[in-house]
Design a protein around this motif. Structure first.
Motif, PDB file in Angstrom:
ATOM      1  N   SER A  10       0.847  -1.194   0.000  1.00  0.00           N
ATOM      2  CA  SER A  10       0.000   0.000   0.000  1.00  0.00           C
ATOM      3  C   SER A  10       0.875   1.233   0.000  1.00  0.00           C
ATOM      4  O   SER A  10       1.826   1.324   0.775  1.00  0.00           O
ATOM      5  CB  SER A  10      -0.873   0.063   1.259  1.00  0.00           C
ATOM      6  N   GLY A  11       0.560   2.173  -0.876  1.00  0.00           N
ATOM      7  CA  GLY A  11       1.138   3.505  -0.774  1.00  0.00           C
ATOM      8  C   GLY A  11       0.101   4.392  -0.103  1.00  0.00           C
ATOM      9  O   GLY A  11      -0.960   3.905   0.297  1.00  0.00           O
ATOM     10  N   ARG A  14      -2.228   4.534  -3.300  1.00  0.00           N
ATOM     11  CA  ARG A  14      -2.215   3.474  -4.311  1.00  0.00           C
ATOM     12  C   ARG A  14      -2.090   2.121  -3.634  1.00  0.00           C
ATOM     13  O   ARG A  14      -1.624   2.021  -2.504  1.00  0.00           O
ATOM     14  CB  ARG A  14      -1.035   3.663  -5.266  1.00  0.00           C
ATOM     15  N   GLU A  15      -2.491   1.083  -4.378  1.00  0.00           N
ATOM     16  CA  GLU A  15      -2.371  -0.289  -3.886  1.00  0.00           C
ATOM     17  C   GLU A  15      -1.636  -1.108  -4.939  1.00  0.00           C
ATOM     18  O   GLU A  15      -1.727  -0.829  -6.141  1.00  0.00           O
ATOM     19  CB  GLU A  15      -3.761  -0.905  -3.645  1.00  0.00           C
ATOM     20  N   LEU A  16      -0.934  -2.118  -4.459  1.00  0.00           N
ATOM     21  CA  LEU A  16      -0.151  -2.978  -5.344  1.00  0.00           C
ATOM     22  C   LEU A  16      -0.561  -4.431  -5.095  1.00  0.00           C
ATOM     23  O   LEU A  16      -0.635  -4.865  -3.938  1.00  0.00           O
ATOM     24  CB  LEU A  16       1.327  -2.759  -5.030  1.00  0.00           C
ATOM     25  N   LEU A  24       2.621  -7.522 -11.788  1.00  0.00           N
ATOM     26  CA  LEU A  24       1.945  -6.819 -10.700  1.00  0.00           C
ATOM     27  C   LEU A  24       0.802  -5.985 -11.257  1.00  0.00           C
ATOM     28  O   LEU A  24       0.778  -5.662 -12.450  1.00  0.00           O
ATOM     29  CB  LEU A  24       2.932  -5.876  -9.994  1.00  0.00           C
ATOM     30  N   LEU A  26      -0.948  -2.357 -10.392  1.00  0.00           N
ATOM     31  CA  LEU A  26      -0.817  -1.113  -9.634  1.00  0.00           C
ATOM     32  C   LEU A  26      -2.142  -0.365  -9.765  1.00  0.00           C
ATOM     33  O   LEU A  26      -2.558  -0.054 -10.880  1.00  0.00           O
ATOM     34  CB  LEU A  26       0.308  -0.313 -10.289  1.00  0.00           C
ATOM     35  N   HIS A  68       7.936  -0.588 -17.290  1.00  0.00           N
ATOM     36  CA  HIS A  68       7.289  -1.801 -16.772  1.00  0.00           C
ATOM     37  C   HIS A  68       5.873  -2.002 -17.294  1.00  0.00           C
ATOM     38  O   HIS A  68       5.273  -3.051 -17.043  1.00  0.00           O
ATOM     39  CB  HIS A  68       7.297  -1.792 -15.237  1.00  0.00           C
ATOM     40  N   ARG A  82       5.264  -5.343 -15.412  1.00  0.00           N
ATOM     41  CA  ARG A  82       6.284  -6.366 -15.155  1.00  0.00           C
ATOM     42  C   ARG A  82       6.821  -6.187 -13.749  1.00  0.00           C
ATOM     43  O   ARG A  82       7.086  -5.068 -13.318  1.00  0.00           O
ATOM     44  CB  ARG A  82       7.447  -6.207 -16.146  1.00  0.00           C
ATOM     45  N   ARG A  83       7.032  -7.284 -13.081  1.00  0.00           N
ATOM     46  CA  ARG A  83       7.648  -7.209 -11.750  1.00  0.00           C
ATOM     47  C   ARG A  83       9.158  -7.031 -11.912  1.00  0.00           C
ATOM     48  O   ARG A  83       9.809  -7.761 -12.653  1.00  0.00           O
ATOM     49  CB  ARG A  83       7.357  -8.499 -10.975  1.00  0.00           C
ATOM     50  N   LEU A  84       9.679  -6.041 -11.241  1.00  0.00           N
ATOM     51  CA  LEU A  84      11.110  -5.709 -11.334  1.00  0.00           C
ATOM     52  C   LEU A  84      11.774  -5.879  -9.976  1.00  0.00           C
ATOM     53  O   LEU A  84      11.111  -5.953  -8.948  1.00  0.00           O
ATOM     54  CB  LEU A  84      11.277  -4.244 -11.777  1.00  0.00           C
ATOM     55  N   MET A  86      13.416  -3.594  -7.726  1.00  0.00           N
ATOM     56  CA  MET A  86      13.493  -2.133  -7.658  1.00  0.00           C
ATOM     57  C   MET A  86      14.818  -1.672  -7.031  1.00  0.00           C
ATOM     58  O   MET A  86      15.332  -2.293  -6.099  1.00  0.00           O
ATOM     59  CB  MET A  86      12.317  -1.559  -6.865  1.00  0.00           C
ATOM     60  N   ASP A 203       6.988   2.016 -11.475  1.00  0.00           N
ATOM     61  CA  ASP A 203       6.122   2.866 -10.656  1.00  0.00           C
ATOM     62  C   ASP A 203       5.223   3.746 -11.519  1.00  0.00           C
ATOM     63  O   ASP A 203       4.759   3.317 -12.548  1.00  0.00           O
ATOM     64  CB  ASP A 203       7.005   3.689  -9.716  1.00  0.00           C
TER      65      ASP A 203
END
Ligand code: Q0Z
Length: 287
Positions: A10-11, A14-16, A24, A26, A68, A82-84, A86, A203
């Motif tokens: 969670s930001g 935003r949610e992931l 992922l 976002l 991504h 794409r999952r990176l 980070m 992001d």
């Protein structure tokens, strides 16, 4: 909430979610923060505006750097990506002297090791944009670091690459936005590495939440500038004598409507796409 997806983060707004091992989701909510506090009142479509703008910039900057983005979902607020792996630094570029850059310049004459000319005023445009990395604070505010510390965190050659790419992305977007009446004073990028160790932009990118957007018509260096998107909400909060601690105040309907209109205006000015066309088919920003 997306089905069959694990919530992984969670930001503030935003949610992931994890879709599978490699992908992922976002999701940008309609929550808004002012003075670093998330307000109890949402701004309808804010998450769609930010998702659309990010997608727009990802599509237009892919020659500068891979990103991504895989697709935008029909809801307009969800990005499949794409999952990176980070990188542990925030890649901030500043074209103007504002926020922590202005504070650091006033205290030391420099920002993240960039010594600047004496006598600059608040919000002054810099002769050249500067790369001012920060560490990702787990709590509170990100901390500005110098290039030596940032290079320690990611390695010298990757540091040089993210610095160069960040400046190139900022120059491209800031020039484009300026021609449409919006100053992007500064912006924050987050990068990761893909499975082949290539640098990939992740992001959100070049949104009003990851950047300072100023209306170019009102630009007057020598003081703080109004925010393109959040100024109505900030001005309203200032009328309340609120101490800027949790919980934030509810926003009245006219402030919500005015703020929503500014987000939509930023979207339409930058993309030259009608926001209704985005709502009908979010992929229009990727064309
Ligand atoms: C982004 C964040 C959010 C909470 C991790 N492509 C990616 N691969 C791996 N990790 C990330 C990404 Cl974008 C990643 N964040 C920031 C976003 C909610 C945290 F929506 N954290």
């Amino acid at each position: 909430m997306p089905e069959a997806a694990l919530h992984v983060g969670s930001g503030k707004v935003r949610e992931l979610y994890a879709l599978d091992d490699d992908r992922l989701l976002l999701v940008a909510s309609d929550r808004i923060s002012t003075f670093d506090v998330v307000l109890p009142t949402e701004i309808p479509d804010k998450g769609r505006v930010l998702t659309g703008l990010s997608g727009f910039w990802f599509a237009r900057t892919r020659e500068i750097c891979a990103n991504h983005l895989l697709s935008l979902r029909p809801d307009g607020r969800s990005t499949e990506c794409r999952r990176l792996e980070m990188l542990p630094i925030e890649c901030v570029v500043r074209g103007y002297l504002s926020g922590s850059g202005w504070k650091d310049y006033n205290a030391t004459g420099a920002v993240c090791g960039h010594t600047l000319p004496a006598g600059l005023t608040e919000s002054a445009e810099l002769a050249e944009p500067i790369f001012t990395p920060a560490t990702k604070a787990t709590t509170g505010h990100d901390e500005n670091i110098d290039d030596e510390r940032a290079a320690e965190l990611v390695g010298k050659s990757l540091y040089d690459e993210v610095a160069g790419v960040s400046i190139a992305l900022y120059r491209f977007a800031a020039e484009d936005a300026r021609a449409r009446g919006i100053i992007i004073a500064d912006t924050k990028f987050e990068f990761g590495l893909d499975e082949e160790n290539r640098l990939v932009l992740g992001d959100e990118a070049l949104t009003p939440d990851s950047s300072r957007f100023w209306p170019a018509d009102d630009y007057r260096p020598g003081g703080a500038q109004p925010s393109f998107d959040k100024q109505y909400a900030r001005d309203y909060c200032e009328t309340l004598g609120w101490d800027k601690t949790e919980p934030g105040p509810e926003l009245p309907a006219d402030v919500v409507a005015g703020t929503r209109a500014r987000y939509v205006e930023a979207f339409e000015r930058l993309t030259e796409i009608a926001f209704d066309d985005y709502l009908a088919n979010p992929s229009v920003v990727l064309a």
